[in-house]
Every structure is written in structure tokens, then in C-alpha cells.
Write a protein that holds these residues in place. Structure first.
Motif, PDB file in Angstrom:
ATOM      1  N   GLN A  63       1.041  -1.343   0.312  1.00  0.00           N
ATOM      2  CA  GLN A  63      -0.298  -0.007   0.155  1.00  0.00           C
ATOM      3  C   GLN A  63       0.598   1.307  -0.151  1.00  0.00           C
ATOM      4  O   GLN A  63       0.457   2.547   0.063  1.00  0.00           O
ATOM      5  CB  GLN A  63      -1.014  -0.275   0.888  1.00  0.00           C
ATOM      6  N   ARG A  64       2.386   1.471   0.196  1.00  0.00           N
ATOM      7  CA  ARG A  64       2.893   2.208  -0.001  1.00  0.00           C
ATOM      8  C   ARG A  64       2.842   2.983  -1.145  1.00  0.00           C
ATOM      9  O   ARG A  64       3.082   2.205  -2.046  1.00  0.00           O
ATOM     10  CB  ARG A  64       4.211   1.895   0.738  1.00  0.00           C
ATOM     11  N   ASP A  65       3.763   4.304  -1.158  1.00  0.00           N
ATOM     12  CA  ASP A  65       3.808   4.915  -2.788  1.00  0.00           C
ATOM     13  C   ASP A  65       4.744   5.406  -2.541  1.00  0.00           C
ATOM     14  O   ASP A  65       4.990   6.027  -3.538  1.00  0.00           O
ATOM     15  CB  ASP A  65       2.289   5.617  -2.891  1.00  0.00           C
ATOM     16  N   GLU A  66       5.251   5.429  -1.640  1.00  0.00           N
ATOM     17  CA  GLU A  66       6.968   6.569  -1.389  1.00  0.00           C
ATOM     18  C   GLU A  66       8.044   5.423  -1.321  1.00  0.00           C
ATOM     19  O   GLU A  66       9.234   5.828  -2.061  1.00  0.00           O
ATOM     20  CB  GLU A  66       7.024   7.289  -0.522  1.00  0.00           C
ATOM     21  N   LEU A  67       8.127   4.221  -1.786  1.00  0.00           N
ATOM     22  CA  LEU A  67       9.024   2.982  -2.351  1.00  0.00           C
ATOM     23  C   LEU A  67       9.342   3.253  -3.349  1.00  0.00           C
ATOM     24  O   LEU A  67       9.079   4.777  -4.126  1.00  0.00           O
ATOM     25  CB  LEU A  67       8.919   2.037  -1.916  1.00  0.00           C
ATOM     26  N   ASN A  68      10.936   3.762  -3.711  1.00  0.00           N
ATOM     27  CA  ASN A  68      11.549   3.760  -4.525  1.00  0.00           C
ATOM     28  C   ASN A  68      12.109   2.157  -5.057  1.00  0.00           C
ATOM     29  O   ASN A  68      12.756   1.191  -3.952  1.00  0.00           O
ATOM     30  CB  ASN A  68      12.746   5.035  -5.461  1.00  0.00           C
ATOM     31  N   LYS A  69      12.239   1.667  -6.502  1.00  0.00           N
ATOM     32  CA  LYS A  69      13.230   0.370  -6.981  1.00  0.00           C
ATOM     33  C   LYS A  69      14.300   0.373  -6.436  1.00  0.00           C
ATOM     34  O   LYS A  69      14.718  -0.554  -5.458  1.00  0.00           O
ATOM     35  CB  LYS A  69      12.969   0.733  -7.908  1.00  0.00           C
ATOM     36  N   GLU A  70      15.376   0.462  -6.097  1.00  0.00           N
ATOM     37  CA  GLU A  70      16.284   0.778  -5.761  1.00  0.00           C
ATOM     38  C   GLU A  70      16.911   0.777  -3.896  1.00  0.00           C
ATOM     39  O   GLU A  70      17.649  -0.028  -4.029  1.00  0.00           O
ATOM     40  CB  GLU A  70      17.121   2.573  -6.151  1.00  0.00           C
ATOM     41  N   PHE A  71      15.653   1.112  -3.466  1.00  0.00           N
ATOM     42  CA  PHE A  71      15.529   0.767  -1.566  1.00  0.00           C
ATOM     43  C   PHE A  71      14.961  -0.339  -1.670  1.00  0.00           C
ATOM     44  O   PHE A  71      15.726  -1.073  -0.915  1.00  0.00           O
ATOM     45  CB  PHE A  71      14.446   1.791  -1.442  1.00  0.00           C
ATOM     46  N   VAL A  72      13.974  -0.633  -2.719  1.00  0.00           N
ATOM     47  CA  VAL A  72      13.277  -2.125  -2.634  1.00  0.00           C
ATOM     48  C   VAL A  72      14.590  -3.086  -2.558  1.00  0.00           C
ATOM     49  O   VAL A  72      14.492  -3.916  -1.827  1.00  0.00           O
ATOM     50  CB  VAL A  72      11.958  -2.439  -3.574  1.00  0.00           C
ATOM     51  N   LYS A  73      15.397  -3.161  -3.726  1.00  0.00           N
ATOM     52  CA  LYS A  73      16.450  -3.773  -4.727  1.00  0.00           C
ATOM     53  C   LYS A  73      17.440  -4.253  -3.381  1.00  0.00           C
ATOM     54  O   LYS A  73      17.666  -4.906  -3.332  1.00  0.00           O
ATOM     55  CB  LYS A  73      16.854  -3.538  -5.460  1.00  0.00           C
ATOM     56  N   TYR A  74      17.715  -2.823  -2.841  1.00  0.00           N
ATOM     57  CA  TYR A  74      18.950  -2.880  -1.470  1.00  0.00           C
ATOM     58  C   TYR A  74      18.241  -3.821  -0.020  1.00  0.00           C
ATOM     59  O   TYR A  74      19.228  -4.439   0.112  1.00  0.00           O
ATOM     60  CB  TYR A  74      19.222  -1.475  -1.356  1.00  0.00           C
ATOM     61  N   VAL A  75      17.045  -3.069   0.167  1.00  0.00           N
ATOM     62  CA  VAL A  75      16.625  -4.104   1.111  1.00  0.00           C
ATOM     63  C   VAL A  75      16.644  -5.537   0.916  1.00  0.00           C
ATOM     64  O   VAL A  75      16.728  -6.264   2.469  1.00  0.00           O
ATOM     65  CB  VAL A  75      15.402  -3.498   1.630  1.00  0.00           C
ATOM     66  N   VAL A  76      15.978  -5.857  -0.394  1.00  0.00           N
ATOM     67  CA  VAL A  76      16.049  -7.624  -0.407  1.00  0.00           C
ATOM     68  C   VAL A  76      16.829  -8.508  -0.142  1.00  0.00           C
ATOM     69  O   VAL A  76      17.177  -9.395  -0.053  1.00  0.00           O
ATOM     70  CB  VAL A  76      15.126  -7.742  -1.703  1.00  0.00           C
ATOM     71  N   ARG A  77      17.923  -7.101  -0.922  1.00  0.00           N
ATOM     72  CA  ARG A  77      19.377  -7.951  -1.400  1.00  0.00           C
ATOM     73  C   ARG A  77      19.660  -8.175   0.109  1.00  0.00           C
ATOM     74  O   ARG A  77      20.784  -9.236   0.359  1.00  0.00           O
ATOM     75  CB  ARG A  77      20.095  -7.493  -2.363  1.00  0.00           C
ATOM     76  N   TYR A  78      20.054  -6.791   1.071  1.00  0.00           N
ATOM     77  CA  TYR A  78      20.979  -6.883   1.630  1.00  0.00           C
ATOM     78  C   TYR A  78      20.016  -7.034   3.811  1.00  0.00           C
ATOM     79  O   TYR A  78      21.259  -7.233   4.467  1.00  0.00           O
ATOM     80  CB  TYR A  78      22.108  -5.495   1.289  1.00  0.00           C
ATOM     81  N   GLY A  79      19.083  -7.291   3.683  1.00  0.00           N
ATOM     82  CA  GLY A  79      18.484  -7.411   4.737  1.00  0.00           C
ATOM     83  C   GLY A  79      17.886  -5.476   5.272  1.00  0.00           C
ATOM     84  O   GLY A  79      18.719  -4.645   5.132  1.00  0.00           O
ATOM     85  N   ARG A  80      16.709  -5.544   6.447  1.00  0.00           N
ATOM     86  CA  ARG A  80      16.920  -4.805   7.356  1.00  0.00           C
ATOM     87  C   ARG A  80      16.634  -4.948   8.345  1.00  0.00           C
ATOM     88  O   ARG A  80      15.423  -5.532   8.362  1.00  0.00           O
ATOM     89  CB  ARG A  80      16.399  -3.661   6.108  1.00  0.00           C
TER      90      ARG A  80
END
Length: 107
Positions: A63-80
């Protein structure tokens, strides 16, 4: 000139079909890997509700509208925080791009 316009229209149509397929695959990946933690009333969503309390940011990732693709890819690849990272044998780079595109398309 007419042939060029037809070719351009065909390319635009083809690229939008590929984009829709990428988003569809991204949704399938989200349902496979993410929804068990990031679905409504799931553990990560509850944790994010605490993190984002009072900010107006939805804890529900889809439901979020402020996510950008680079942030998503970083979090998925490196965790948070307590989210684990996903290796390339679990989600390869193309799949990660499609997952990021799916979440970005929710804007």
C-alpha cells in the motif's frame, strides 16, 4: 514515415506487454517470498506499524506509494533491521528487478 509510426507503435505496445509481464512476475514473487511477513496483520507489518507510527506511512508494503525501486532492491538483497537478506539463488537479479517494479507500480 507511415511505416516508422507503425513500428514505433508496435514497439511501444510490445514494451508495455513486457512491463505487464514483469509486474505480474513481481507480484508472484511478492506472494512467494514476502507476503508471509509483509501481508496485512503479519509480523513485519506489525513491526513497521510501530516504526512508522504517527508518520502517515503505511506499514503494509503493497500500500506504500513512496517506495523506489533502488530502495526495494537494496533491502531485499542486504536485509534491514530484522528482515533477512535474500541471496541471488533465492531471488536472482531479474526477479529482484521485477519485484521492485511491482512494488513501485503501486504508486
Amino acid at each position: 514515415m507511415k511505416n516508422i509510426k507503425i513500428l514505433i507503435l508496435a514497439l511501444i505496445t510490445a514494451s508495455s506487454l513486457f512491463a505487464n509481464e514483469n509486474i505480474k512476475e513481481g507480484k508472484q514473487l511478492f506472494d512467494k517470498w514476502c507476503i508471509s511477513c509483509h501481508g496485512v496483520d503479519m509480523p513485519a507489518t506489525k513491526a513497521l506499524a510501530i516504526v512508522y507510527k504517527g508518520t502517515g506511512i503505511s506499514p503494509v508494503i503493497e500500500q506504500r506509494d513512496e517506495l523506489n525501486k533502488e530502495f526495494v532492491k537494496y533491502v531485499v538483497r542486504y536485509g534491514r533491521f530484522s528482515m533477512p537478506f535474500f541471496r541471488k539463488v533465492e531471488i536472482n537479479d531479474k526477479e529482484l528487478e521485477n519485484l521492485a517494479e511491482y512494488l513501485y507500480s503501486k504508486k
